[in-house]
Design an enzyme around this catalytic site. Structure first.
Site, PDB file in Angstrom:
ATOM      1  N   MET C   1       0.877  -1.158  -0.044  1.00  0.00           N
ATOM      2  CA  MET C   1       0.105  -0.022  -0.114  1.00  0.00           C
ATOM      3  C   MET C   1       0.949   1.192  -0.088  1.00  0.00           C
ATOM      4  SD  MET C   1      -2.559   1.373   2.867  1.00  0.00           S
ATOM      5  CE  MET C   1      -1.056   2.537   3.551  1.00  0.00           C
ATOM      6  N   PRO C   2       0.462   2.219  -0.660  1.00  0.00           N
ATOM      7  CA  PRO C   2      -0.690   2.560  -1.589  1.00  0.00           C
ATOM      8  C   PRO C   2      -0.358   1.713  -3.011  1.00  0.00           C
ATOM      9  CG  PRO C   2       0.309   4.595  -0.825  1.00  0.00           C
ATOM     10  CD  PRO C   2       1.190   3.410  -0.350  1.00  0.00           C
ATOM     11  N   TYR C   3      -1.527   1.585  -3.532  1.00  0.00           N
ATOM     12  CA  TYR C   3      -1.696   0.799  -4.762  1.00  0.00           C
ATOM     13  C   TYR C   3      -2.296   2.119  -5.735  1.00  0.00           C
ATOM     14  CZ  TYR C   3      -2.075  -3.070  -1.556  1.00  0.00           C
ATOM     15  OH  TYR C   3      -1.862  -3.834  -0.673  1.00  0.00           O
TER      16      TYR C   3
END
Lengths: 61, 61, 61, 61, 61, 61
Positions: C1-3
């Site tokens: 994460m983040p994506y």
């Protein structure tokens, strides 16, 4: 099928969203030949602090 | 265009999200040649009970 | 994460896409504090006949 | 990888969502051969006023 | 509903994808109580040059 | 804005997709009040081996 996702800023009224689902479905049925009962609409509402154009969030304008 | 969606856990400050939109837009402009005013950023925040790795939600850890 | 999902028209070179992934990742790391190895980038390329602005597909212009 | 997004109406309990993440992850591991720690699940909950079938929102039924 | 999107690298066989759809659907039915005929699966296959972790595309490794 | 993604099986003609973009855009403009030049349409075409209902891919029927 088709599956239609409409991403837009929050703030439209329920009446507007109701009409949006109806009219977009009708447009999809008319042009693709899909039966109405197969057309799915998802409305995805954004807030101004999570949406930016040209690097600037709408909440920062 | 391009349209950039950044999916992450909620919890970042508004200052962080503001900077994220600015810096990611600059990186897209620099590497793709797209004009800044065409670059759109969507931030999509998740909660820990809707996000799992290895079958375990972050809220269950 | 983040994506991070980057949706854009096809036509960029492999060198541009390589640089795009690098620079966007660096921008995300710098502004969110996420470790680089957690940042995931998806590039989603569109064709001109599947992308329309103002009701007109780019392939019809 | 894989990244699995499950879009559904809100209203499931936390226990149901916990089990959903576990069981879907197990199904992905079993059939794709991916290691469990690489499988990511996102749950995306909708409200009845943002979801329509056949042009009718579930909140309007 | 639910609508399940499974994003993964291309390369799985048709037999694997067939089993994936079956087993994930069964897991969703078991845990959410949704009837099987309402469960929709989308498989979204990526290529290694459009997927990066830590800023590095899998095709560049 | 709005950004509309239409996910459907491949097989529609270019004429159908052209009309789809036009008519859906008109429906969005009429019901949301957004100016046409702000409405973006993405068409996302699926193959029958990547789409399943009730655990069965359309290519396996």
């Amino acid at each position: 099928m088709p599956y239609v996702t409409i991403k837009m800023l929050e703030g439209r009224t329920e009446e507007q969203k109701k009409a949006l689902a109806e009219k977009v479905t009708a447009a999809v049925v008319e042009t693709t030949g899909a039966p109405a009962e197969k057309v799915v609409i998802f409305i995805d509402e954004m807030t101004k602090n999570n949406y930016a154009i040209a690097g600037k969030r709408l909440s920062d304008e």
